[in-house]
Motif scaffolding. Structure first.
Motif, PDB file in Angstrom:
ATOM      1  N   LEU A   1      26.384  77.983  31.091  1.00 60.58           N
ATOM      2  CA  LEU A   1      25.539  76.803  30.987  1.00 60.58           C
ATOM      3  C   LEU A   1      25.488  76.265  29.562  1.00 60.58           C
ATOM      4  O   LEU A   1      25.500  75.049  29.343  1.00 60.58           O
ATOM      5  CB  LEU A   1      24.128  77.125  31.484  1.00 60.58           C
ATOM      6  N   LEU A   2      25.447  77.165  28.586  1.00 62.81           N
ATOM      7  CA  LEU A   2      25.473  76.719  27.195  1.00 62.81           C
ATOM      8  C   LEU A   2      26.793  76.027  26.882  1.00 62.81           C
ATOM      9  O   LEU A   2      26.822  74.967  26.238  1.00 62.81           O
ATOM     10  CB  LEU A   2      25.263  77.915  26.258  1.00 62.81           C
ATOM     11  N   THR A   3      27.891  76.616  27.349  1.00 62.52           N
ATOM     12  CA  THR A   3      29.208  76.025  27.122  1.00 62.52           C
ATOM     13  C   THR A   3      29.302  74.636  27.748  1.00 62.52           C
ATOM     14  O   THR A   3      29.757  73.677  27.111  1.00 62.52           O
ATOM     15  CB  THR A   3      30.303  76.929  27.708  1.00 62.52           C
ATOM     16  N   ALA A   4      28.858  74.516  29.001  1.00 65.71           N
ATOM     17  CA  ALA A   4      28.923  73.231  29.693  1.00 65.71           C
ATOM     18  C   ALA A   4      28.034  72.185  29.023  1.00 65.71           C
ATOM     19  O   ALA A   4      28.416  71.020  28.888  1.00 65.71           O
ATOM     20  CB  ALA A   4      28.519  73.404  31.155  1.00 65.71           C
ATOM     21  N   SER A   5      26.851  72.591  28.595  1.00 64.85           N
ATOM     22  CA  SER A   5      25.918  71.632  27.998  1.00 64.85           C
ATOM     23  C   SER A   5      26.399  71.167  26.626  1.00 64.85           C
ATOM     24  O   SER A   5      26.202  70.001  26.262  1.00 64.85           O
ATOM     25  CB  SER A   5      24.516  72.239  27.900  1.00 64.85           C
ATOM     26  N   VAL A   6      27.041  72.038  25.858  1.00 62.67           N
ATOM     27  CA  VAL A   6      27.622  71.611  24.578  1.00 62.67           C
ATOM     28  C   VAL A   6      28.728  70.584  24.836  1.00 62.67           C
ATOM     29  O   VAL A   6      28.827  69.568  24.142  1.00 62.67           O
ATOM     30  CB  VAL A   6      28.173  72.815  23.787  1.00 62.67           C
ATOM     31  N   GLY A   7      29.549  70.848  25.848  1.00 67.79           N
ATOM     32  CA  GLY A   7      30.584  69.881  26.198  1.00 67.79           C
ATOM     33  C   GLY A   7      29.996  68.532  26.574  1.00 67.79           C
ATOM     34  O   GLY A   7      30.484  67.479  26.134  1.00 67.79           O
ATOM     35  N   LEU A   8      28.937  68.537  27.371  1.00 72.52           N
ATOM     36  CA  LEU A   8      28.285  67.284  27.763  1.00 72.52           C
ATOM     37  C   LEU A   8      27.639  66.581  26.576  1.00 72.52           C
ATOM     38  O   LEU A   8      27.562  65.345  26.544  1.00 72.52           O
ATOM     39  CB  LEU A   8      27.241  67.556  28.837  1.00 72.52           C
ATOM     40  N   THR A   9      27.211  67.356  25.586  1.00 74.31           N
ATOM     41  CA  THR A   9      26.628  66.746  24.388  1.00 74.31           C
ATOM     42  C   THR A   9      27.681  65.947  23.624  1.00 74.31           C
ATOM     43  O   THR A   9      27.395  64.868  23.089  1.00 74.31           O
ATOM     44  CB  THR A   9      26.011  67.827  23.477  1.00 74.31           C
ATOM     45  N   PHE A  10      28.920  66.469  23.567  1.00 78.82           N
ATOM     46  CA  PHE A  10      30.012  65.701  22.970  1.00 78.82           C
ATOM     47  C   PHE A  10      30.195  64.380  23.712  1.00 78.82           C
ATOM     48  O   PHE A  10      30.357  63.318  23.103  1.00 78.82           O
ATOM     49  CB  PHE A  10      31.320  66.509  23.017  1.00 78.82           C
ATOM     50  N   LEU A  11      30.169  64.443  25.035  1.00 78.67           N
ATOM     51  CA  LEU A  11      30.418  63.258  25.848  1.00 78.67           C
ATOM     52  C   LEU A  11      29.310  62.227  25.685  1.00 78.67           C
ATOM     53  O   LEU A  11      29.581  61.044  25.469  1.00 78.67           O
ATOM     54  CB  LEU A  11      30.549  63.662  27.315  1.00 78.67           C
ATOM     55  N   THR A  12      28.059  62.661  25.807  1.00 83.09           N
ATOM     56  CA  THR A  12      26.943  61.718  25.728  1.00 83.09           C
ATOM     57  C   THR A  12      26.780  61.151  24.323  1.00 83.09           C
ATOM     58  O   THR A  12      26.290  60.036  24.158  1.00 83.09           O
ATOM     59  CB  THR A  12      25.629  62.380  26.188  1.00 83.09           C
TER      60      THR A  12
ATOM     61  N   PRO B   1      20.992  67.547  21.843  1.00 79.55           N
ATOM     62  CA  PRO B   1      21.189  66.425  20.910  1.00 79.55           C
ATOM     63  C   PRO B   1      20.126  66.317  19.820  1.00 79.55           C
ATOM     64  O   PRO B   1      20.356  65.667  18.791  1.00 79.55           O
ATOM     65  CB  PRO B   1      21.150  65.196  21.839  1.00 79.55           C
ATOM     66  N   LEU B   2      18.964  66.951  20.030  1.00 83.83           N
ATOM     67  CA  LEU B   2      17.927  66.938  18.997  1.00 83.83           C
ATOM     68  C   LEU B   2      18.313  67.797  17.809  1.00 83.83           C
ATOM     69  O   LEU B   2      17.771  67.643  16.698  1.00 83.83           O
ATOM     70  CB  LEU B   2      16.604  67.447  19.585  1.00 83.83           C
TER      71      LEU B   2
END
Length: 208
Positions: free
Chosen positions: A28-39, A105-106
Motif C-alpha cells: 500500500l505504501l508503494t502504490a500510494s507513493v506511485g499515485l503521489t507522483f501521478l497526482t 502530498p502534505l
C-alpha cells in the motif's frame, strides 16, 4: 544435490496474519507513493482510481473519500463471489490507500518532475504495489475484483482485463481533459498494466 521437488499442494504454506499485515503495508505504501507522483502531475489513471481522480479533478473534492465511496458497490459482489477474507482485506486496502494518497502530498512534494519520468515511476511503483496486494489475497477494489475473478475462472490475465477497461475510461477522458494530460496518463496506465500482466502469475506462486 537433490532434484527439485515439483510444486504441489503439499508445499503451499499459508501466510500468517503478521506476514499479511506487513506485506499489505509495504504494498500500500508503494502504490500510494506511485499515485503521489501521478497526482502531482495532475494526470489520471485507470480503473476505479481513475474514475475517482476524474471526479476529484472536476469537483475539487479530495481523492481519498471519493475513491473509497466509488468502491462501495463492489464489496457486496466481492463478498458473494470471492469470500469474506478477500473482501475484508480489500476494504482495508482501499481505506488505507485513500488515507495515504491524501496524506503523502502534505510531506512529499516535487519542485521539478518530468512527465515521462513521473508517469513511469507511477506505473512501476503502483503496479508492484498492486501485485503485493494481490499476493496477500486483497485488491484495491472495484475493477480489480472483477479482473482477478476473470483471471481465476478463464486464465485471461488480470492486467489485460484492466487494460481494456482503462482504454474505455481514457476514451471518455479525451472529452473532459487536455489531450496532453490524457496521453501522458495513458502511458502511465500502459506501464502499470504491463507490470501486472507480466508478473501476476498464480501458477508460479508457492504460498497462498
Amino acid at each position: 544435490m537433490p532434484a527439485p521437488i515439483p510444486i504441489g499442494e503439499s508445499q503451499k504454506v499459508p501466510h500468517s496474519a503478521f506476514e499479511d499485515l506487513q506485506g499489505l503495508a509495504i504494498a500500500l505504501l508503494t502504490a500510494s507513493v506511485g499515485l503521489t507522483f501521478l497526482t502531482s502531475l495532475g494526470f489520471l489513471t485507470g480503473q476505479t482510481a481513475g474514475l475517482a481522480l476524474i471526479v476529484a479533478y472536476l469537483t475539487g473534492w479530495s481523492f481519498g473519500p471519493v475513491f473509497f465511496l466509488v468502491n462501495l458497490p463492489f464489496y457486496a459482489f466481492a463478498w458473494k463471489r470471492l469470500g469474506a477474507e478477500f473482501t475484508l482485506k480489500s476494504i482495508f486496502c482501499v481505506a488505507a490507500l485513500s488515507l495515504l494518497v491524501d496524506y503523502l502530498p502534505l510531506h512529499l512534494a516535487f519542485a521539478t518532475l518530468d512527465p515521462i519520468l513521473g508517469t513511469t515511476i507511477f506505473g512501476v511503483l503502483t503496479g508492484f504495489g498492486l501485485l503485493g496486494v494481490f499476493r496477500h489475497k486483497g485488491s484495491l477494489g472495484g475493477l480489480g475484483v472483477i479482473a482477478l475473478m476473470i483471471q481465476d475462472r478463464t486464465g485471461f490475465r488480470a492486467g489485460y482485463v484492466q487494460f481494456i477497461v482503462d482504454a474505455m475510461l481514457f476514451l471518455v477522458a479525451f472529452f473532459l481533459f487536455e489531450t496532453r494530460v490524457v496521453l501522458y496518463s495513458l502511458y502511465g496506465a500502459v506501464i502499470l498494466n504491463g507490470v501486472i500482466a507480466f508478473n501476476h502469475r498464480r501458477d508460479r506462486y508457492i504460498a497462498d
